[in-house]
Each structure stands twice: as C-alpha cells, then as structure tokens.
Design a protein around this motif. Structure first.
Motif, short mmCIF file in Angstrom:
data_model
loop_
_atom_site.label_atom_id
_atom_site.label_comp_id
_atom_site.label_asym_id
_atom_site.label_seq_id
_atom_site.Cartn_x
_atom_site.Cartn_y
_atom_site.Cartn_z
N PHE A 260 -89.29 -1.62 -75.62
CA PHE A 260 -89.10 -0.19 -75.39
C PHE A 260 -90.24 0.37 -74.54
CE2 PHE A 260 -86.43 -1.25 -78.83
CZ PHE A 260 -85.33 -0.42 -78.70
N ILE B 241 -84.90 1.86 -74.28
CA ILE B 241 -84.73 0.41 -74.35
C ILE B 241 -84.82 -0.20 -72.95
CG2 ILE B 241 -82.19 0.39 -74.21
CD1 ILE B 241 -82.34 -1.87 -76.41
N GLN B 242 -85.48 -1.36 -72.85
CA GLN B 242 -85.67 -2.04 -71.58
C GLN B 242 -84.83 -3.32 -71.55
OE1 GLN B 242 -87.78 -0.47 -69.21
NE2 GLN B 242 -87.61 1.11 -70.78
N LYS C 252 -90.17 -3.08 -80.72
CA LYS C 252 -89.60 -2.06 -81.60
C LYS C 252 -90.41 -1.91 -82.88
CE LYS C 252 -84.80 -1.38 -83.07
NZ LYS C 252 -83.70 -2.26 -83.54
#
Lengths: 817, 103
Positions: A567, A561-562, A613
């Motif tokens: 992602f 996760i960013q 996602k």
C-alpha cells in the motif's frame, strides 16, 4: 470506354460529389482523377474547431483516408495544385508538371481565408508575421496548437462563427483569448443585434474578452507578434493573432481558364459552368442564382444534383438554391438561425423573447403566414420544427409564440414522427430522416449503431438527440440499448434521482438494506457496492450504517493498493505545507519500515510506497499525522502556491485559504475524487484552472472560483463559477458546489464531465444565485458531512473488523529497492 | 470429500462479506464469508497479474480483483472477464463454527 473525369479540389465538396457519383454507379462510367491542395485524404473541416479545442483527434475527423481512393480506383494527386485549365484542349496543368486530359471537369476549389491588409500582418521572409495564423486547414490547426504551447494570450480578429471557435479552442489550451470584431455585434451575418448581445454575454461568461466596433490597424512586434493596435488608439498585447475575417472563393484558376466568374464560378441549375457543357462547379467556389454559400449544408444538395446529372441517374435533377438554416454550437453556446434576422417589411410579424441574464434568445419572423426567419440562442428544443416549417412553408399556429415555446406545437419528442422523410437531420454529414429510417430497417437497432453506419451525429454532434428520437421512433421503441446505461450502479435498476428518492422514502441506511429492498430478487451485486456506499454516506452522513464489505480495499484499510499488494501511505499536509518535525517523523518511518520509495506527489504531499498491510497501523502511529485521503473517491487535497507572505506577485493568501478548505472538507466522500487548488495570482502556480475546483486570487482582493477543470487523462480548463470578495464566500460556495456535485453526479463522473453536462450557467443559477432555493439545504447537508468526519487512521489503534490488517498474500516477499 | 481437511480457524474471524487469506500446505487460499452464511474458497492470486483476491469485493456469486477488476465465480473459479480460472477448494464448517478446507 470510360470517360475521364477530373475533379479539382479534394475538400468536402469535391470528395462528397465523388462519393455521390460512385453511389450512382459512376465508377463504371468514369475513370476519376482528383487534385487536392492538401497532402491528405479528405476530412471534415467543420470539426477542426474540435481538434483545436482538443476534444477530437485529427484521426477522428477524416472522412476518407488514402485507402478509400485506392479502393475506388481514384487517382489522387494530393498536395498538388492545378495551375491552369485549357477548356479548348480539355486539359488541366498541375504544378508538379503533369498534364491531365478530361472529358468532364468538376471544379471544387472551395475558399481560402480572407486576410485584410493590416500593416504588420505579413513578413517579407516567411509569409505571415511570426505568431499570425489563419484557421482553415489541418495544417493551420497544427501550427496554432504548436505555437499556443508556451504562449499566453491570443487575439482573434473576427467575431463570426470561426473566430469564436478559434478563441474558445485556444482558451482551452490555457490562453487568454480576446475576440476583436469590427462589427457592432457578434455573428452579424446570422444574428440581429439583440441576439448578438445575448451571445456576447454567454461568450464573456466563458472568460473570453470581446471587443466590438474594433478595427485592427496594426499588428505589432518586430521578431514576433506582441500585440495589435485598434483604430481608437488602444493597444491589446498578445502573443498570437488569428485572422478569421471571412472567406473568399478560390476562383482564379476558373477565371484564367475563361469561365464566367463573378463572386464565384457561375453555374446553372445542373451545376454546369455557364456555356460549358462539360465543366461543373460545386461547393463554396460556385455561384448559383447570385448566391455563393459559405456553409456546408447546400453542398450536399449540390453534390446530389451534380451526380444525378453527370451519371445520367436523373437527367431532370435540378438545384433550386438552398434555404440556409444552421444549427451550431458556437464556443460552447447553442445557436440556430435561418432566413431573416428580423422584420424587413412593415407587415412582417416578429415575435421575440429574450432573457439576456440567462443567455436565452428566441425570435421568429413570419410573412404572409409563413416562417421566413428564426433565431434561437441557447435552447434549441424547438429547432427541428422551425427548420422544417422554414424549409417547407408549413402552416403555422395562430398564436405565433407557440413556435417558440411548447404550448401546443409539436414538441421535440413528437416531431420525430412528423418530420418529413427528406428532412435533413445531420447537417454536418448530410443525413436525412429517410437515411436513418433505412438504417433501422436494415437491422441496426441501436442509436450508436445507426450513427456508425450513417455517420449522423458524427459531426458537431448537435443533432444527436434528434437522431436518437428518430431511431427510437423508427424502431417502434424497440431500440437495443444497454438498459443499465442510465442506472447509478449496475445492480439497481434506477437512475440516481429515483434511487435517492427510494432510499430516502424507505429510510435505507446500509448497502445490504438497499440490495434487499431495491435490487431484482434482492440480489447483492459486487460491482454496485462501492457506489452505493458512497451515496449512502453522502445522504445519511453520521446516520449511515457502515458495512465494511461494501468498501473497496482502499477504504477498508485507508491506503492505496499497489500492484504487488502493498500500500501507499500519504499523510495529510494541508495546502502542501509541512514542518521540520513532520519531515523528521516521515524520514524516521521510512527508515524504520524500510520504505522502498519515498515520492513527492503531484498534490504536494509525500507518498510512502511499498508499505505492507500489516504495518499500516504502526506506520500511522509512528507518523502521528492524519490521513491525507490519497486513496478514495473523495476530497483529496488542496494544492496551493506560496501566496502572499513571500511571493512578490501574490495578490491573496492562497496558502491560508487552501488550508482552511482542506481542514473543512477533508475526506468528504464523492462520486469521484475531487482535487482542489488555491493560487495567489493569475500566474496560476498551483494549477487552479485545471482542478475540480480551483480558486484564483485576482487584483482588488477578489477570488475567482473555477469548477470542472482537469489535467489528467482528460484535460479541461475549469469554467468560471463566480468571483467573490472574501475567503468566507469562497468556502461557502465551495461547500455548496461540492454538495451539489455529490448529490447529482453519476458514480465515477468527475467534475470535468459533470459541469459541462449540467452547464455552468445552470450550476451558477443554483449555487451562486440560489435560483432553485436549495442553497441553504445544500449548506446544511455539507455541514452534516463535515461534522461526521473522523480521521480514519485512528482505526489503526483498534481494528474495526477481525484481521483488518492481515496480509492478503501471506507468502509475499516485498521486493527491496 | 476425499481430500484431507485442514483447520483454518473460526468462520467468525472473517467479517461478513469479506475475505481473508490462509496458507495451507504451501498453497495460498482466499476464503470468503458470504452474507447468506456460507463460505467459499478459491486460490488467492488473480490469474491476471497476481492480485490479492482476499482483498476483493464479493457478492453471492463473484469476487472482483482489487487491482484490475477482473471477476471470478466463487463457486466454480471461472473468470467472467476472460481470464484463466482459479482453483476452488471444498470447505466445511463444524457445529462450533470451525472452518476446514479440503486440499
């Protein structure tokens, strides 16, 4: 009116003496002026080894910064050397041209490194030859650190404590280190030949080369150092030379001033220079009853006596000399020595136990029923009692071997109570048991709090366990400590071994089952879920009951996760090898999904960043490549160099071995991430020395395996675990080490912390020598995990949970580059 | 319950112990299905740096933001790590398992 007190020397002796004087109300009695050679406040010189090794910052070793001098009304002339003492006029002349009058004078000029007159050591223009260093001051340390960058090998002349520390420190910066020692064994001041041999073995295991009986006859190199020559004709190539051949007291100023100087400034039992009622000397420059001390412990006693006397706090105070007992960590090896190294008279009793293969040596020398000498290498559990027995002449057990092993003599645990009040616990900062007890009485109830207020354990750290025992004893067992410090996860009050035993005994195969049976009131705890999920998967492999809510989001959707909720996707590229076809597919995916950033990673893969996602399953399908596991607490990647087929230096097929390792251990869950590398020669292009596990091909078709390296927030060169002859052995030992780490490391404890905590020797015993007989079980356990592996990106075809890939920020607009 | 109920969907569309995000009337709401059968709803964005709370891990009491591990009480929205609170929403589950939120 206040008397004028001048102190020449602002090192540990000068500053400590002034501290003791101030503590006795000396601030009202004296106006104090201090002269220091170095342009700083005062620092703990003993800790320079840690600064060199990179484990302490410079800032951490300062005892008193410049503000301390101001706050105490002390005039400090830092970076100023006193040139002359006029004892008749009672003045000192400094090299900045100033003249200062005194009523009382303290000489604390310390020592300087002894530099033997070896041809080539000096350079007419710049003092030392370029690449030659001594190791005494902060500036020396800085210079070495600066020069070590971009250089590869160092020779340290001198195999005493300082030389070994220098070698270890430089080695931690990636240099090959050789210790050249003129004596027949290491640390010959403190150790007998047998103990020295045990120490040598331990030091060599760390990867440091040791040359004994080696006299250096020349430093070679025209512009800068290129090597040294030995008296037997051998030449050792190197880029830098550190001279650690002992110290000499700085007595020139005292001698020129007309004081009595032999090896040091001769003082009486009040630390007064003989025949000079107003002049004192303290520390390494002082000679008392024929003794000049080169270690720090006697200085604390001298400083107290001097302060008692000069302030009149205790006019009867007298120094009677010190019985030197030292407890050190030499280049990572514990060493304690006191008194005699071995028997000297015919009826001296001598008990010695040596196990060189495991680096252990213990001996005691007993004369007339009293302990007159002891040496311990590696295991210091008996040191507290021995030091006290040595210091005070306590009665000894009839069976002398009880001094060395816990057969009935006070154990380390009970010794906290039995230690006398004035026994010095911290030898770096001179803190006694009574000081610790007083801190507890004043209301400090935690071990760390007592360490903060007394500074005990803030030096080399070797006394910390004893400090903890004393604090616990003094607090009557009521120390305040975060009780969860020893738990594997915060929600279950059990350490890892106990937790694993309970899980196994009760057959708990899911995280919710663990909470139900083992948590207080069966309460689940979000902070504990990830660690438990990792542990259960490791323990049960294919039998683990996978509850998706126990997983962190990265493990639910197999991507990292960013900050914007998107992602990163890193497909597997074993050993950093790829193909045109893979690259084309990656390029097509980047186009199709308008990937904002395509980045080559440090682990030799390609990272697609900014993937939504909901796009993850389609991205995986279009890539048609397995997961690279760049998101979990798991086996990440094996970095390799080009190895044998193309590189003209290659000694081993690093790419093939790296691919084999990654194929076998891909995705293996662990307490923290595991980054590996295989490199085809010691040039180390794949950075194998600084990986959780790194493999290096060496001449002769052999492979070195290093463990516990790191080059992230923490930098550490790995410890050599073993050198083996085949790739198969590398794979076996890798699996066995990883499994031992998985089973025994704390949650989120990287190998760089785990390996030093357990000790490389212990790990080698278990993993390589199978001393515990668990190797076969470890191999089976890791095999079960390998067999249970399944590429998580296959979940893209059929989501495991409803809405597995549904956006968590529905309105989010992914920013375009 | 004074506010107007909005149908979000069925509770069993949210896996046990996980969260899912919904948009209702322009508001983003994270709904969590607890292991005890209850559900909780809070605003979907972490008050620290806008992290997606529906991706966070929960227990019976709190949710942990996946970005920087800030924690919030599911029942009150209050942060246990010193951040501003989340908004909380009342939920209602009908006998057929339909999930309603009250704005």
């Amino acid at each position: 009116m206040r008397q004028r007190l001048v102190v020449i020397g602002n090192g540990m002796a000068g500053a400590r003496t002034v501290e003791e004087i101030l503590a006795r109300g000396g601030g009202e009695k004296f106006s104090i002026t201090m002269f220091g050679d170095e342009p700083y406040g005062n620092y703990n010189r003993i800790m320079l080894s840690n600064v060199l090794a990179g484990t302490d910052d410079e800032a951490e070793i300062f005892l008193n910064g410049l503000s301390w001098y101001t706050a105490n009304g002390i005039t400090l002339h830092a970076g100023t050397r006193v040139r002359r003492i006029d004892r008749f006029a009672r003045k000192v002349y400094a090299d900045d041209g100033t003249t200062t009058s005194y009523d009382r004078l303290i000489i604390a000029t310390g020592s300087r490194p002894f530099v033997p007159d070896i041809p080539g050591v000096r350079d007419a223009k710049r003092g030392f030859h370029q690449g030659v260093f001594t190791f005494r001051t902060i500036d020396d340390t800085r210079n070495m650190l600066r020069y070590a960058r971009g250089h590869h090998s160092a020779v340290v002349i001198g195999g005493g404590l300082l030389g070994l520390e220098a070698a270890r420190g430089l080695q931690s910066h990636g240099l090959d280190a050789t210790v050249v020692h003129a004596g027949g064994h290491l640390m010959n001041q403190q150790l007998d030949p047998q103990a020295g041999a045990v120490l040598k073995r331990s030091v060599e295991r760390l990867g440091i080369t040791v040359e004994l009986n080696a006299r250096t006859t020349e430093i070679r190199g025209t512009e800068k150092v290129t090597g040294i020559a030995l008296s037997d004709g051998r030449v050792i190539g190197c880029d830098m030379v550190v001279i650690a051949a002992g110290i000499r007291p700085n007595t020139e100023v005292a001698q020129a001033g007309g004081l009595v100087v032999e090896r040091g400034v001769v003082v009486d039992d009040q630390m007064r220079a003989v025949g000079e009622p107003g002049i004192y000397a303290v520390g390494e420059c002082a000679q008392h009853r024929g003794q000049v001390y080169g270690v720090v412990a006697p200085l604390w006693e001298q400083a107290k006596v001097l302060a008692d006397h000069i302030t009149g706090a205790d006019p009867t105070a007298a120094y009677h000399g010190s019985r030197i007992a030292t407890k050190l960590k030499v280049a990572g090896v514990n060493v304690a020595s006191m008194g005699l190294k071995g028997p000297e008279r015919e009826d001296d009793e001598f008990v010695v136990v040596a196990e060189p293969s495991r680096g252990m040596y213990r001996c005691v020398v007993v004369r007339d029923g009293r302990l007159v000498g002891a040496t311990l290498v590696d295991d210091l559990s008996k040191v507290a009692f021995l030091m006290q027995a040595f210091d005070r002449g306590l009665p000894l057990p009839e069976e002398r071997v009880r001094l060395l092993f816990d057969l009935g003599a006070p154990s380390a645990e009970t010794s906290a109570a039995e230690l006398s009040d004035d026994a010095q616990v911290c030898n770096c900062n001179g803190v006694s048991k009574a000081d610790l007890v007083a801190a507890v009485k004043d209301g400090t109830r935690s071990v760390t709090g007592v360490m903060d207020t007394t500074r005990a354990g803030k030096g080399c750290g070797s006394c910390r366990s004893l400090v903890a025992q004393i604090v616990e004893w003094a607090a009557g067992g009521e120390t305040e400590e975060d009780p969860s410090a020893g738990w594997y996860v915060p929600g279950i009050p059990l350490g890892k071994p106990e937790l694993m035993a309970e899980i196994r005994a009760r057959g708990l195969k899911s995280v919710s089952a663990v909470f139900a049976e083992l948590a207080p009131e069966g309460r689940e705890d979000a902070k504990s879920k990830m660690g438990l999920a990792s542990l259960l998967r490791m323990m049960w492999a294919g039998e683990y009951v996978d509850e998706r809510d126990a997983r962190f989001i990265n493990d639910r959707v197999h991507a990292n996760i960013q900050k914007d909720g998107t992602f990163s996707v890193v497909p597997q590229m074993k050993g950093g090898c790829t193909t045109p076809d893979q690259l084309r597919r990656i390029a097509d995916v980047a186009d199709k999904y308008q990937v904002p950033l395509v980045k080559v990673t440090g682990g030799q893969r390609i990272d697609l960043l900014g993937i939504r996602k909901e796009d993850l399953p389609a991205v995986w399908a279009d890539l048609g490549m397995p997961s690279g596991h760049a998101y979990g607490k798991s086996f990440r990647t094996v970095k390799t160099c080009v190895g044998l087929d193309f590189c003209r230096y290659g000694l081993g097929d690093s790419t093939a071995l790296g691919i084999a390792l990654e194929t076998r251990f891909q995705g293996l869950e662990s307490p923290a991430k595991m980054k590996l590398a295989v490199t085809g020669c010691p040039r180390n292009c794949a950075e194998a020395y600084v990986k959780d596990l790194g493999v290096v091909a060496v001449e002769g078709g052999r492979w070195e395996i290093y463990v516990g390296g790191a080059a992230g927030a923490h930098i550490r060169k790995g410890d050599l675990l073993a050198t083996v002859g085949t790739a198969e052995e590398v794979i076996t030992l890798t699996g066995r080490f990883l499994q031992y780490y998985r089973e025994n490391a704390n949650w989120l404890e990287r190998t760089y912390a785990f390996v030093p905590r357990v000790g490389i020797e212990r790990i080698r015993e278990i993993v390589v020598d199978d001393a515990d007989g668990i190797a076969a079980r470890l191999d089976e356990a890791v095999q079960a995990s390998v067999d249970a592996y399944r590429d998580p990106w296959q979940e893209g075809r059929e989501p495991v949970t409803p809405g597995q890939f549904r956006p968590a920020l529905p309105l989010l607009v992914v920013p375009k580059p | 319950m004074t506010a107007e109920p909005h149908l979000l969907g069925r509770l069993d569309e949210i896996p046990v112990g996980e969260g899912r995000a919904y948009t209702v009337g322009g508001e983003q709401i994270a709904v969590f299905r607890l292991r005890d059968g209850n559900a909780r709803a809070v605003s979907a964005l972490c008050t620290h740096a806008g992290g997606p709370l529906a991706d966070g891990q929960i227990d019976g009491d709190i949710v942990i933001c996946p970005l920087h591990q800030h924690m919030f009480e599911l029942a009150t929205g209050c942060s246990t790590t010193g951040r501003p609170p989340l908004r909380t929403y009342a939920l209602h589950i009908d006998p057929d398992g339909h999930l309603f939120v009250h704005l």
